[in-house]
Design an enzyme around this catalytic site. Sequence first.
Site, PDB file in Angstrom:
ATOM      1  N   ASP A 177     -11.503  -6.726  24.894  1.00 21.90           N
ATOM      2  CA  ASP A 177     -10.320  -7.365  24.300  1.00 21.90           C
ATOM      3  C   ASP A 177      -9.015  -6.734  24.792  1.00 21.90           C
ATOM      4  O   ASP A 177      -8.007  -7.424  24.939  1.00 21.90           O
ATOM      5  CB  ASP A 177     -10.394  -7.305  22.773  1.00 21.90           C
ATOM      6  CG  ASP A 177     -10.460  -5.875  22.280  1.00 21.90           C
ATOM      7  OD1 ASP A 177     -11.480  -5.213  22.523  1.00 21.90           O
ATOM      8  OD2 ASP A 177      -9.481  -5.413  21.668  1.00 21.90           O
TER       9      ASP A 177
ATOM     10  N   THR B 245     -18.513  -5.885  27.845  1.00 25.04           N
ATOM     11  CA  THR B 245     -18.470  -4.617  27.089  1.00 25.04           C
ATOM     12  C   THR B 245     -19.782  -4.482  26.328  1.00 25.04           C
ATOM     13  O   THR B 245     -20.300  -5.474  25.814  1.00 25.04           O
ATOM     14  CB  THR B 245     -17.271  -4.551  26.114  1.00 25.04           C
ATOM     15  OG1 THR B 245     -17.496  -3.483  25.180  1.00 25.04           O
ATOM     16  CG2 THR B 245     -17.061  -5.824  25.333  1.00 25.04           C
TER      17      THR B 245
ATOM     18  N   ARG C 231     -18.357   2.397  19.251  1.00 23.16           N
ATOM     19  CA  ARG C 231     -17.098   2.642  18.529  1.00 23.16           C
ATOM     20  C   ARG C 231     -17.102   1.976  17.157  1.00 23.16           C
ATOM     21  O   ARG C 231     -18.039   2.170  16.405  1.00 23.16           O
ATOM     22  CB  ARG C 231     -15.901   2.222  19.382  1.00 23.16           C
ATOM     23  CG  ARG C 231     -15.626   3.276  20.459  1.00 23.16           C
ATOM     24  CD  ARG C 231     -14.412   2.966  21.241  1.00 23.16           C
ATOM     25  NE  ARG C 231     -14.646   1.838  22.140  1.00 23.16           N
ATOM     26  CZ  ARG C 231     -13.771   1.402  23.024  1.00 23.16           C
ATOM     27  NH1 ARG C 231     -12.603   1.966  23.118  1.00 23.16           N
ATOM     28  NH2 ARG C 231     -14.070   0.403  23.819  1.00 23.16           N
TER      29      ARG C 231
ATOM     30  N   ASP D  74     -17.969  -6.815  20.655  1.00 25.76           N
ATOM     31  CA  ASP D  74     -16.957  -6.753  19.591  1.00 25.76           C
ATOM     32  C   ASP D  74     -15.727  -7.618  19.880  1.00 25.76           C
ATOM     33  O   ASP D  74     -14.622  -7.278  19.479  1.00 25.76           O
ATOM     34  CB  ASP D  74     -16.516  -5.296  19.387  1.00 25.76           C
ATOM     35  CG  ASP D  74     -15.846  -4.708  20.619  1.00 25.76           C
ATOM     36  OD1 ASP D  74     -15.909  -5.323  21.702  1.00 25.76           O
ATOM     37  OD2 ASP D  74     -15.237  -3.619  20.508  1.00 25.76           O
TER      38      ASP D  74
ATOM     39  N   GLY E 249     -14.086  -0.240  29.738  1.00 25.35           N
ATOM     40  CA  GLY E 249     -15.384   0.399  29.944  1.00 25.35           C
ATOM     41  C   GLY E 249     -16.302  -0.461  30.776  1.00 25.35           C
ATOM     42  O   GLY E 249     -16.286  -1.683  30.661  1.00 25.35           O
TER      43      GLY E 249
ATOM     44  N   ARG F 218     -20.905 -11.216  41.167  1.00 23.06           N
ATOM     45  CA  ARG F 218     -21.692 -11.985  42.138  1.00 23.06           C
ATOM     46  C   ARG F 218     -21.541 -13.489  41.911  1.00 23.06           C
ATOM     47  O   ARG F 218     -21.325 -14.263  42.852  1.00 23.06           O
ATOM     48  CB  ARG F 218     -23.164 -11.577  42.023  1.00 23.06           C
ATOM     49  CG  ARG F 218     -24.135 -12.402  42.843  1.00 23.06           C
ATOM     50  CD  ARG F 218     -25.549 -11.834  42.648  1.00 23.06           C
ATOM     51  NE  ARG F 218     -26.546 -12.615  43.362  1.00 23.06           N
ATOM     52  CZ  ARG F 218     -27.164 -13.667  42.861  1.00 23.06           C
ATOM     53  NH1 ARG F 218     -26.865 -14.090  41.639  1.00 23.06           N
ATOM     54  NH2 ARG F 218     -28.069 -14.310  43.577  1.00 23.06           N
TER      55      ARG F 218
ATOM     56  N   ASP G  51     -20.133  -3.215  23.576  1.00 30.50           N
ATOM     57  CA  ASP G  51     -19.893  -3.160  22.123  1.00 30.50           C
ATOM     58  C   ASP G  51     -20.095  -4.483  21.383  1.00 30.50           C
ATOM     59  O   ASP G  51     -20.194  -4.492  20.163  1.00 30.50           O
ATOM     60  CB  ASP G  51     -18.461  -2.669  21.847  1.00 30.50           C
ATOM     61  CG  ASP G  51     -18.212  -1.285  22.428  1.00 30.50           C
ATOM     62  OD1 ASP G  51     -19.198  -0.575  22.717  1.00 30.50           O
ATOM     63  OD2 ASP G  51     -17.036  -0.917  22.613  1.00 30.50           O
TER      64      ASP G  51
ATOM     65  N   GLY H 179     -37.380   0.472  13.749  1.00 30.42           N
ATOM     66  CA  GLY H 179     -37.930   0.825  12.435  1.00 30.42           C
ATOM     67  C   GLY H 179     -37.224   2.024  11.826  1.00 30.42           C
ATOM     68  O   GLY H 179     -37.849   2.840  11.126  1.00 30.42           O
TER      69      GLY H 179
ATOM     70  N   ARG I 101      -8.802   2.408  33.060  1.00 29.37           N
ATOM     71  CA  ARG I 101      -7.830   2.071  32.027  1.00 29.37           C
ATOM     72  C   ARG I 101      -6.462   2.386  32.621  1.00 29.37           C
ATOM     73  O   ARG I 101      -6.296   3.394  33.289  1.00 29.37           O
ATOM     74  CB  ARG I 101      -8.083   2.883  30.762  1.00 29.37           C
ATOM     75  CG  ARG I 101      -9.492   2.635  30.223  1.00 29.37           C
ATOM     76  CD  ARG I 101      -9.724   3.284  28.875  1.00 29.37           C
ATOM     77  NE  ARG I 101     -11.155   3.457  28.639  1.00 29.37           N
ATOM     78  CZ  ARG I 101     -11.949   2.515  28.132  1.00 29.37           C
ATOM     79  NH1 ARG I 101     -11.471   1.349  27.773  1.00 29.37           N
ATOM     80  NH2 ARG I 101     -13.240   2.744  27.953  1.00 29.37           N
TER      81      ARG I 101
END
Length: 324
Positions: A105, A128, A174, A132, A13, A23, A130, A188, A74
Site C-alpha cells: 500500500d 507483499t 507486522r 494487508d 518489501g 515475467r 502480509d 494445530g 524503500r
Amino acid sequence: MNISHIGVLCSGGDSPGMNCAIRAVVRTALFNNIQVTGIKRGYAGLLRGEFQAMNLSSVGNIIQRGGTILQTSRSPEFTKAEFRKKAVDILKAQKIDALIVIGGDGSFNGAMALWRELQFPVIGIPGTIDNDISNTEYTIGFDTAVQTAIEAVDRIRDTAHSHARTFLVEVMGRNSSSIALKVGVCTGAENVLLPNEEINHQKIVDDIKRGIARGKDSSIIIVAEGPVAGRSYEIQRVLKETYQMDTHVVILGHIQRGGSPASNDRFIASQMGNLAVEGLINKNFPSVTVVQNGKVLLTDLANCITKADHNFTEYQTLAQTLSI
Ligand code: ATP
C-alpha cells in the site's frame, strides 16, 4: 495517447512471486508489441535512472525464483513532490508512457501521487507477504510465506514433542493477522496471539496446563509480530517471572520472505501481470489488479491505498477449538 512503452518496478518489501508478475508483465507487453523497461531498486532506482531493457529472455527461468530480479527498496525521497516530478521527467526522457508498480500500500500511495499530481498512467500489482491491502483478498507472496512458516512450525513441533516444551513462534506480518491466523490453524497451534492484542498471560498458562493435564506434552503458540518484531521475548519474560513457566522463542523473520513461490503465488501473479498490461492497453488506469470473490480483476487505485487487516478472529477461535 497509446501506450507503447511500459516501465515496471518493485517497491517496499520483496515477496515470493514478484518474479512471476514481472515475467507476466514483460511477456504480455512484448506479445502486444509494447516495449518494456525494468526499473531497478524501486522508486530509488527510478530517481537514479537505473534502467534495464527487458526482452523475452530477460524473464526466462525466473518463474520459480523467490525475491525479485529487479530488486526493491524503500525511498524516503519519493514521498516528496519535488522528487516525484523529477521521476516523471526521467520517465518521459526515456519515452516511458506508463508505470507498473509491484508492491504494498505504501508503494501504491507513491503511484497514486504520480497520477494525481502529474497524470502519469500507473497500475499497481499487490506484492507483499502480509496480505494487508484494502479491497483485495490476496497479495502475491502470502501463500508462500504461510507455507514456509508451516514447514518451520512442523519442525519445531518435532522437538517440542520430544522435550515436552512450549514454543512461542513469532511470524512476520507486522500489524496484519493473516499469516499468524492461517499458520495457527494449519499447524494445530494451541494459541494464536494477534498483532495488537493485549496479552492474557493467565489464559495462556491455563490453556497450557489444561493440555498437560490431559496428556499433551508440547504446545505451540503463534505470535504475530505486530509493529516491532521480538514481542515474544516480553511474553516469555512475563510467563517465566510471574507464572514460573518456561517457554522457548523462535522468530521466523525473513525466512518467510524467501524461497520458491507456491502455486497460488505463481498463478495469481501470472494473471495479475497479464491483466496489468491489458489494463494499460485499455486505458483502465489508475488501477490495481486485485482478487475479489476469487477472481483477478482491476479496481480503482484509490481503493487500494490503505491497509486492511483481514482480522478473522473466528480463525483464532478455530485454532483454539481444534487444539483443546
Ligand atoms: P510492504 O508493506 O511489503 O513493505 P509497501 O509498499 O507498503 O510494501 P512502504 O515502505 O510503505 O512499503 O513503501 C514503499 C515506498 O513507497 C516508500 O519507500 C516510498 O518511496 C513510497 N511511498 C510510501 N508511502 C508514500 C506516500 N504516502 N507518498 C509517496 N510515496 C510513498
